[in-house]
Design a protein around this motif. Structure first.
Motif, PDB file in Angstrom:
ATOM      1  N   VAL A  68      -7.479   2.607  -2.988  1.00  0.00           N
ATOM      2  CA  VAL A  68      -6.985   1.866  -4.154  1.00  0.00           C
ATOM      3  C   VAL A  68      -7.364   0.393  -4.042  1.00  0.00           C
ATOM      4  O   VAL A  68      -7.736  -0.244  -5.029  1.00  0.00           O
ATOM      5  CB  VAL A  68      -5.457   2.042  -4.311  1.00  0.00           C
ATOM      6  CG1 VAL A  68      -4.926   1.183  -5.453  1.00  0.00           C
ATOM      7  CG2 VAL A  68      -5.106   3.505  -4.548  1.00  0.00           C
ATOM      8  N   THR A  69      -7.294  -0.132  -2.835  1.00  0.00           N
ATOM      9  CA  THR A  69      -7.649  -1.539  -2.634  1.00  0.00           C
ATOM     10  C   THR A  69      -9.125  -1.767  -2.937  1.00  0.00           C
ATOM     11  O   THR A  69      -9.509  -2.780  -3.533  1.00  0.00           O
ATOM     12  CB  THR A  69      -7.332  -1.970  -1.190  1.00  0.00           C
ATOM     13  OG1 THR A  69      -5.975  -1.640  -0.912  1.00  0.00           O
ATOM     14  CG2 THR A  69      -7.529  -3.467  -1.006  1.00  0.00           C
TER      15      THR A  69
ATOM     16  N   MET B  72      -2.104   8.314   3.964  1.00  0.00           N
ATOM     17  CA  MET B  72      -1.438   7.111   3.451  1.00  0.00           C
ATOM     18  C   MET B  72      -2.371   5.902   3.599  1.00  0.00           C
ATOM     19  O   MET B  72      -2.571   5.127   2.657  1.00  0.00           O
ATOM     20  CB  MET B  72      -0.140   6.875   4.235  1.00  0.00           C
ATOM     21  CG  MET B  72       0.717   5.744   3.716  1.00  0.00           C
ATOM     22  SD  MET B  72       2.172   5.527   4.778  1.00  0.00           S
ATOM     23  CE  MET B  72       3.484   5.557   3.563  1.00  0.00           C
TER      24      MET B  72
ATOM     25  N   ARG C  45      -9.397  -1.511  -6.814  1.00  0.00           N
ATOM     26  CA  ARG C  45      -8.749  -2.559  -7.623  1.00  0.00           C
ATOM     27  C   ARG C  45      -8.883  -3.948  -7.023  1.00  0.00           C
ATOM     28  O   ARG C  45      -8.516  -4.934  -7.662  1.00  0.00           O
ATOM     29  CB  ARG C  45      -7.256  -2.247  -7.765  1.00  0.00           C
ATOM     30  CG  ARG C  45      -6.983  -0.989  -8.535  1.00  0.00           C
ATOM     31  CD  ARG C  45      -5.518  -0.898  -8.886  1.00  0.00           C
ATOM     32  NE  ARG C  45      -5.220   0.325  -9.614  1.00  0.00           N
ATOM     33  CZ  ARG C  45      -3.995   0.743  -9.874  1.00  0.00           C
ATOM     34  NH1 ARG C  45      -2.965   0.043  -9.464  1.00  0.00           N
ATOM     35  NH2 ARG C  45      -3.792   1.856 -10.553  1.00  0.00           N
ATOM     36  N   GLY C  46      -9.355  -4.003  -5.797  1.00  0.00           N
ATOM     37  CA  GLY C  46      -9.430  -5.299  -5.122  1.00  0.00           C
ATOM     38  C   GLY C  46      -8.093  -5.611  -4.463  1.00  0.00           C
ATOM     39  O   GLY C  46      -7.040  -5.136  -4.921  1.00  0.00           O
ATOM     40  N   ALA C  47      -8.136  -6.401  -3.408  1.00  0.00           N
ATOM     41  CA  ALA C  47      -6.900  -6.741  -2.700  1.00  0.00           C
ATOM     42  C   ALA C  47      -5.960  -7.459  -3.652  1.00  0.00           C
ATOM     43  O   ALA C  47      -6.372  -8.350  -4.388  1.00  0.00           O
ATOM     44  CB  ALA C  47      -7.216  -7.608  -1.491  1.00  0.00           C
ATOM     45  N   GLY C  48      -4.709  -7.051  -3.636  1.00  0.00           N
ATOM     46  CA  GLY C  48      -3.737  -7.581  -4.581  1.00  0.00           C
ATOM     47  C   GLY C  48      -3.471  -9.063  -4.393  1.00  0.00           C
ATOM     48  O   GLY C  48      -3.356  -9.543  -3.273  1.00  0.00           O
ATOM     49  N   ASP C  49      -3.396  -9.758  -5.504  1.00  0.00           N
ATOM     50  CA  ASP C  49      -3.059 -11.179  -5.482  1.00  0.00           C
ATOM     51  C   ASP C  49      -1.674 -11.330  -6.096  1.00  0.00           C
ATOM     52  O   ASP C  49      -1.439 -10.899  -7.218  1.00  0.00           O
ATOM     53  CB  ASP C  49      -4.112 -11.946  -6.298  1.00  0.00           C
ATOM     54  CG  ASP C  49      -3.749 -13.417  -6.432  1.00  0.00           C
ATOM     55  OD1 ASP C  49      -4.215 -14.185  -5.591  1.00  0.00           O
ATOM     56  OD2 ASP C  49      -2.997 -13.772  -7.370  1.00  0.00           O
ATOM     57  N   LEU C  50      -0.758 -11.903  -5.323  1.00  0.00           N
ATOM     58  CA  LEU C  50       0.642 -11.951  -5.750  1.00  0.00           C
ATOM     59  C   LEU C  50       0.816 -12.625  -7.111  1.00  0.00           C
ATOM     60  O   LEU C  50       1.505 -12.111  -7.987  1.00  0.00           O
ATOM     61  CB  LEU C  50       1.493 -12.645  -4.683  1.00  0.00           C
ATOM     62  CG  LEU C  50       2.974 -12.816  -5.017  1.00  0.00           C
ATOM     63  CD1 LEU C  50       3.633 -11.469  -5.306  1.00  0.00           C
ATOM     64  CD2 LEU C  50       3.702 -13.521  -3.880  1.00  0.00           C
TER      65      LEU C  50
ATOM     66  N   GLN D  72      -5.440   6.234   1.290  1.00  0.00           N
ATOM     67  CA  GLN D  72      -5.135   5.997  -0.119  1.00  0.00           C
ATOM     68  C   GLN D  72      -5.013   4.502  -0.407  1.00  0.00           C
ATOM     69  O   GLN D  72      -5.532   4.011  -1.399  1.00  0.00           O
ATOM     70  CB  GLN D  72      -3.832   6.716  -0.499  1.00  0.00           C
ATOM     71  CG  GLN D  72      -3.598   6.764  -1.984  1.00  0.00           C
ATOM     72  CD  GLN D  72      -2.418   7.641  -2.336  1.00  0.00           C
ATOM     73  OE1 GLN D  72      -1.316   7.426  -1.846  1.00  0.00           O
ATOM     74  NE2 GLN D  72      -2.645   8.638  -3.159  1.00  0.00           N
ATOM     75  N   ILE D  73      -4.356   3.797   0.507  1.00  0.00           N
ATOM     76  CA  ILE D  73      -4.219   2.350   0.342  1.00  0.00           C
ATOM     77  C   ILE D  73      -5.605   1.705   0.346  1.00  0.00           C
ATOM     78  O   ILE D  73      -5.908   0.847  -0.485  1.00  0.00           O
ATOM     79  CB  ILE D  73      -3.309   1.765   1.443  1.00  0.00           C
ATOM     80  CG1 ILE D  73      -1.862   2.177   1.171  1.00  0.00           C
ATOM     81  CG2 ILE D  73      -3.436   0.238   1.511  1.00  0.00           C
ATOM     82  CD1 ILE D  73      -0.886   1.817   2.250  1.00  0.00           C
TER      83      ILE D  73
END
Lengths: 617, 353
Positions: free
Chosen positions: B329-330, B322, B333-338, B325-326
Motif C-alpha cells: 500500500v505504501t 501484514m 500510495r506513497g509514504a503517508g504524510d500527516l 500489505q503495508i
C-alpha cells in the motif's frame, strides 16, 4: 420561472425513512455540500440497530438530522424545521419533534393503506387534520423518480432505490445548495456501475428541477456562510477525528501506531478508518474478541508501539481484566470507549454517558487509570491525542471516553497543522548499565524497555512487583507501597493537564458543570440564559481522572453546582465523593443528546430556587 | 537510581554474528519454584538446551505465558518475558509478534490455560498462522488450583471437582490444532528429552504458528498420567513415533505397524507371516489427511499413542502478510504524510474578511 429567495440564518432538517431508503447517505451528502458552502453545521444520525428492519415499520425508521447556520452553532438542534418523511412510519416517529408550523415534505407514494397500517395511523394523516399545525408539501417522490429514469433500462427496484437522490436534489434546490459536490461523489462511488451513477445523478437533478418548476414551492431559502475562524476546514465525525488523533500522536511520538479492536457499534468506524491508513505505517488487528484485542494491545505496547484498542460499553467490560494487567505492567495503552446505551446490549446505536464510573472503577484491585473525554466530534482528535500523550509519558493505560453522538455526529473542524501539535517525547531505554524494569523517574514512571534491546532482558507480569527490580514480590509492605505508588503516579498527572476553565463569571451562585458529549447542548443553553439576563457560569470537564488541580477551588467559588448528564449522576457522584459538596443533578437517559429546552427549564428552576437570585438586577 | 524513562539513545543493533550461547545463558537468576519432580523442569531444560542452536540472540527471544504452573516459565528464562493473565498469552504474544516480527515469540501455556479459558485465542492464533511457538504443557489436570479436571482429563476421571468422575469428553489437542488450521502440529513428552528437543527445535524454526502438545507429568495431582507412554518397559508397545518418510512401526522389536485399508487404519503384526514392512503406511507430514487420521490413534482402542510432528505446511505467516500489505500500500500510495492526511477529504478554506 424565478422564485423569491428568503434568507434565513439557522435551519434544522431531518431526513427520515426506512433503514433501506438511504437516509444516512442523503444526510451525509447534504452535510458535505453544506460544509463546502461554508455554513457551520452539526449532525445527528439516528438509525436502528437492525441492518434492514422490515420495511414500513416504526422500528425500522432511520434518520439523519442536520443543522446548518450562518453563525457558530454547538448542537444539531432539538427540533427540526423541516422533516423529509419518505414513508408514514418516518412521519409517525418524528412528527412529535418537529417545530410547530414546521415544514413536512412527504413522499405521498408511500402513504398507501399497508404503510399507513404499519405506521399505526388510523387514517391518512395527509388527508385528515393530523397535520393542521404544520405546512405539508406532498410530493410523489417515487413516481417522479420512476418517470425521470424511464427508458434507462433499469429494473423497477433499481429505479425506486434512487428516490433518496430525488429528495436530496429537492432539498438542494430548496436551500440553494450546489449539486456539483454530489455529482462528483456519485461518479467516484459508482464508477464501476455507470448506469447506476447516471440514474442517481438524474434522480437528483429531477428533484432539483421539480422544486424549480412546480407551483408547490413559493420560495426557496438561502443560508449565508458562517463567519468561522479563518483557515482550512473539513467536516469530521468523532470517530474519524479519534482515528486521526491517534495517527497524529504516533507520528509526533515517532513510534508506529497499533490498533487492535473487535467490531462493535458505534466504535467500528475507528477500525475502518485506521485500517485504510496502511501507508502511514498503521497496523490494525481485528482480533477474535474484545479480550484478545486488549491483549494484543498489551503485547504491541510492550514491543514499543502506540497501542490503542477501541470499543463500546460491553467490550469495555470484557477488556477490564486485561487493562488491570496493563496497570500492573505499567504499559501505555489507549482504550477508546465510544459509549452507547446500556446495560447489556442496551441501545447499541444510541448515545449515553453511562460508562464513566465503569472506566473509573471497573477493574479488580486498586487499578487507577487516567480518563479523558471529548466534548465535540472534532474535539475527539484533540482528546485522542491527549490520551496518547499521557499514556506514553506516564506508562499507563488511559481511557478516552467519547459516545455514539460524538462518534457519528459531525461538525466542521479547523484542521491543525501538525507542527502546532504538542510534542510527544518518547525514549526507549537502551543502556544496560544499572537497568531495572521498575526503576522510576521524577514522575514515578518506569522505563520503556523493548524486547530486542541487548542487555535489557527482563520479565514483567501480573504478579505484584518489587519496586525497582520488578521481581515478583509477596512482601506485604512492598504491596502496600506499590498500591500507593500506582495511585500517586496517576494522581500526579494533574500537574500535567490544563487548569479547569470557567465560562462566564469566575464565581457566583450557579455553575453548570458538564463533561463529554453534552458540551454543545449545555454551552448553548447557558449562553441563551445569559443572554436572557440570568447569572450563571459553565465549566466543561475534559479530564475526568485525575481532575484538573484547581477543580476544588472552582467548585468552591459557586453557591450551587448543577450537573447535567446522560446517566443517573455519575460525575455528580465523583464530585460529591472527591470534594464533599452537594450538587444538583439533571439526568435524562433517552439515548439521545440532551434537549436544550428541557435543560433550560431545569436550570431556570434551579436558579429560581436560589434565594435572592434569579435575574440580574 | 539510574534507569529512568530513557536516555535518548537509539536502539543498538544486535551483533551481526550472534555469540555462541550455552543452555546456562538462558537460565534467569530466579529460583525455580515448581514442585520437586514436576515434568515442567524437563521442558524448561530442553528449551534452554535447544536455544543455543537457533542462532537467535538472547534479546530477541521472548516468552509469554498465561496462568497456571507452566505459565511461571518466563520467570525462569533469561530472555524477555510477560507473565500474562489466564488464557490470554496467545493474544498478548500476537501483539508482540505483529508489532515486531523480528522477535522469536514463545508461548508457554497449559491444557487449562490454552484449551479452556483461552480456547478462543489458541484457535485463532493457529488460524492466522502467526509466528508463535506454542508449548502446551498438558498434564490433564489443574495443578495450580490443586487438582480439578481439565479439558484434556479423560472421561470419568475422579478429581477434586469430580468426585464421581467427569462427564466431560476431553479434547484431543492435536486434532484441535489441525482443525484450527495449524501449520506445525506436534506432540512430545517431558520424559523423552531427546525427542522433545528435536521437536522443539523444529517448532522454533517453523515459519508460522507451531503448536506442540507436550505430555507432562504432574507428580502431585495426576502422577503417572502418561507412564504408559513414557516409561521404558511400556513405551515401545504403546507409543508410535511418527516421522516424515518413515513407515509407521512400533513395538519392542519394531514388530508392529499401521496399515491403511481404504480409509481405515489397522494395527498389523509384522511377525505373523501375513504382513511385511511393505504393507506399512509410510508417513508424510505434508499430508493433512494423514495427520488428521493419525491424530485419532490415541483415542482408538488397540492403537498406540502417536508422538512426533504430525503436520507441517508452508504458508505465509500473518506477520509476513501484514508487513507485505503495508509495503504494497505504501508503494502504491506513497509514504503517508500527516498533514496531507489531516487535510484530506472535503475541505474548504475560510478567509478573513
Amino acid at each position: 420561472m424565478s422564485k423569491t429567495i428568503e434568507t434565513v440564518d439557522d435551519v434544522v432538517i431531518r431526513f427520515a425513512g426506512d433503514s433501506g431508503d438511504g437516509m444516512q447517505l442523503t444526510g451525509t451528502q447534504f452535510t458535505n455540500t453544506t460544509a463546502l458552502v461554508g455554513n457551520d453545521l452539526s449532525t445527528l444520525p439516528d438509525y436502528p440497530a437492525e441492518i434492514r428492519a422490515p420495511a414500513g415499520t416504526l422500528f425500522g425508521v432511520s434518520s439523519f438530522q442536520l443543522r446548518f447556520s450562518s453563525w457558530d452553532i454547538l448542537t444539531p438542534g432539538d427540533q427540526p424545521d423541516v422533516l423529509v418523511a419518505m414513508n408514514p412510519a418516518a412521519l409517525k416517529v418524528h412528527l412529535k419533534d418537529l417545530k410547530k408550523s414546521g415544514l413536512i415534505v412527504a413522499n405521498t407514494d408511500s402513504f398507501d393503506d399497508k404503510n399507513l397500517a404499519l405506521a399505526g395511523f388510523a387514517g391518512n394523516p395527509l388527508a385528515d387534520d393530523t397535520l393542521v399545525d404544520y405546512q405539508v408539501i406532498e410530493v410523489p417522490i417515487t413516481k417522479l423518480t420512476l418517470n425521470a429514469l424511464q427508458g434507462m433500462g433499469l429494473t423497477q427496484k433499481e429505479s425506486v432505490r434512487c428516490k433518496n437522490f430525488f429528495a436530496l436534489g429537492l432539498m438542494y434546490w430548496m436551500y440553494s445548495r450546489p449539486m456539483e459536490p454530489t455529482e462528483g461523489w456519485i461518479k467516484q462511488k459508482f464508477g464501476n456501475e455507470p448506469k447506476i451513477a447516471e440514474a442517481n445523478d438524474k434522480a437528483m437533478k429531477a428533484g432539483y428541477y421539480y422544486g424549480e418548476s412546480t407551483e408547490v414551492f413559493a420560495s426557496r431559502f438561502e443560508v449565508k456562510p458562517a463567519q468561522l475562524k479563518p483557515g482550512l476546514y473539513r467536516n469530521i465525525t468523532g470517530n474519524e477525528a479519534t482515528a486521526l488523533g491517534v495517527v497524529a500522536a504516533a507520528k509526533k511520538a515517532g513510534i508506529p501506531l497499533f490498533y487492535a479492536s473487535y467490531p462493535i457499534t458505534p466504535a467500528s468506524d475507528i477500525l475502518h478508518n485506521l485500517s485504510s491508513y496502511k501507508n502511514y505505517g498503521v497496523k490494525t488487528f481485528q482480533a477474535e474478541d474484545e479480550i484478545a484485542a486488549a491483549g494484543v494491545a498489551v503485547g504491541a505496547a510492550y514491543a514499543g508501539n502506540l497501542a490503542v484498542t477501541g470499543t463500546s460499553g460491553p467490550g469495555a467490560a470484557l477488556k477490564s481484566e486485561t487493562i488491570s494487567l496493563g496497570v500492573m505492567l505499567e504499559l501505555p495503552i489507549v482504550i477508546v470507549d465510544v459509549q452507547r446505551g446500556g446495560p447489556s446490549t442496551g441501545l447499541p446505536t444510541k448515545t449515553e454517558q453511562s460508562d464513566l464510573l465503569f472506566v473509573m472503577y471497573g477493574r479488580h484491585g486498586e487499578a487507577p487509570a487516567p480518563i479523558v473525554a471529548a466534548a465535540t466530534p472534532a474535539d475527539c482528535f484533540h482528546m485522542a491525542y491527549e490520551a496518547a500523550r499521557i499514556a506514553v509519558k506516564y506508562m499507563t493505560p488511559v481511557y478516552l471516553l467519547t459516545d455514539g453522538y460524538l462518534g457519528n455526529g459531525s461538525e466542521p473542524w479547523l484542521v491543525p497543522d501538525s507542527k502546532e501539535l504538542p510534542t510527544i517525547p518518547v525514549t526507549f531505554r537502551t543502556d544496560p548499565e544499572n537497568f531495572h524494569p521498575y526503576a522510576r523517574n521524577e514522575n514515578n514512571v518506569r522505563p520503556w524497555a523493548l524486547p530486542g534491546t541487548p542487555g535489557l532482558e527482563h520479565r514483567i507480569g501480573g504478579l505484584e512487583k518489587a519496586n525497582i527490580t520488578g521481581n515478583v514480590s509477596y512482601d506485604p509492605d512492598n504491596h502496600d507501597f506499590m498500591v500507593h505508588l500506582r495511585a500517586e503516579k496517576v494522581a500526579g498527572i494533574a500537574k500535567d493537564i490544563p487548569l479547569q476553565e470557567v465560562y462566564g463569571e469566575q464565581s457566583g451562585d450557579l455553575l453548570v458543570m458538564s463533561w463529554g458529549g453534552t458540551y454543545g447542548a449545555v454551552r448553548s443553553t447557558v449562553d441563551r440564559l445569559r443572554k436572557k439576563g440570568y447569572k450563571l457560569s459553565h465549566a466543561h470537564l475534559r479530564y475526568l481522572n485525575p481532575f484538573p488541580r484547581n477543580l476544588g477551588e472552582v467548585l468552591g467559588n459557586f453557591g450551587t453546582i448543577f450537573v447535567p448528564e446522560i446517566n443517573l449522576g455519575q460525575l455528580a457522584r465523583l464530585l460529591r465523593s472527591e470534594y464533599l459538596i452537594d450538587v444538583v443533578q439533571f439526568n435524562k437517559v433517552r439515548g439521545l443528546p440532551l434537549r436544550s429546552t428541557e435543560l433550560e427549564q431545569a436550570i431556570v428552576k434551579t436558579l429560581e430556587a436560589i434565594p435572592a437570585n434569579g435575574k440580574r438586577s | 537510581m539510574a534507569g529512568t524513562n530513557g536516555n535518548g539513545e537509539t536502539l543498538k543493533q544486535s551483533p551481526a554474528q550472534p555469540k555462541k550461547y550455552t543452555a546456562k545463558d538462558f537460565a534467569s537468576d530466579q529460583d525455580v519454584r515448581w514442585c520437586p519432580g514436576c515434568g515442567d523442569y524437563s521442558v524448561l531444560a530442553q528449551v534452554q538446551r535447544i536455544l543455543p542452536d537457533l542462532d537467535v540472540p538472547k534479546e530477541k527471544q521472548i516468552f509469554i505465558s498465561g496462568i497456571g504452573c507452566s505459565s511461571r516459565f518466563p520467570y525462569y528464562m533469561n530472555a524477555y518475558g510477560i507473565h500474562g493473565i489466564h488464557g490470554r498469552a496467545p493474544a498478548i504474544a500476537s501483539g508482540v509478534k505483529s508489532a515486531n516480527p523480528d522477535l522469536t515469540v514463545w508461548v508457554a501455556t497449559g491444557d487449562g490455560d490454552a484449551l479452556s479459558i483461552g480456547g478462543n485465542h489458541i484457535i485463532h492464533a493457529l488460524r492466522r498462522n502467526i509466528g508463535l511457538k506454542i508449548l502446551m504443557f498438558n498434564n490433564r489436570i489443574y495443578g495450580l488450583t490443586k487438582g480439578q479436571y481439565s479439558p484434556t482429563s479423560e472421561l470419568g476421571k475422579k478429581t477434586k471437582s469430580s468426585p464421581f468422575g467427569t462427564i466431560d469428553y476431553p479434547f484431543n489437542p492435536v486434532q484441535l490444532a489441525l482443525g484450527s488450521g495449524g501449520t506445525f502440529v506436534a506432540r512430545s513428552m517431558d520424559r523423552d528429552p531427546k525427542h522433545l528437543q528435536q521437536v522443539l527445535l523444529r517448532a522454533a524454526k517453523h515459519d508460522g504458528t507451531a503448536f506442540t502438545d507436550i505430555f507432562q507429568n504432574c507428580n502431585v495431582f495426576n502422577d503417572g498420567a502418561y507412564f504408559l507412554y513414557t516409561e521404558k518397559d511400556t513405551r515401545p508397545d504403546n507409543v508410535l513415533y511418527v516421522e516424515h518418510g518413515k513407515p509407521l512401526v512400533f513395538g519392542k522389536e519394531n514388530d508392529k505397524g499401521i496399515k491403511l485399508e481404504g480409509f481405515t487404519p489397522k494395527v498389523i503384526s509384522l511377525k505373523d507371516g501375513k504382513h511385511s514392512i511393505s504393507d506399512v503406511l509410510v508417513y508424510d507430514e505434508t499430508s493433512y489427511e494423514l495427520a488428521v487420521l493419525v491424530a485419532t490413534f490415541g483415542d482408538r482402542p488397540g492403537f498406540p499413542m502417536p508422538i512426533g510432528v504430525f503436520f507441517k505446511a508452508d504458508r505465509p505467516s500473518y506477520e509476513k502478510m501484514m508487513t507485505d500489505q503495508i509495503e504494497a500500500v505504501t508503494k502504491k500510495r506513497g509514504a503517508g504524510d500527516l498533514d496531507k492526511l489531516l487535510k484530506s477529504g472535503n475541505t474548504w478554506t475560510v478567509t478573513a474578511n
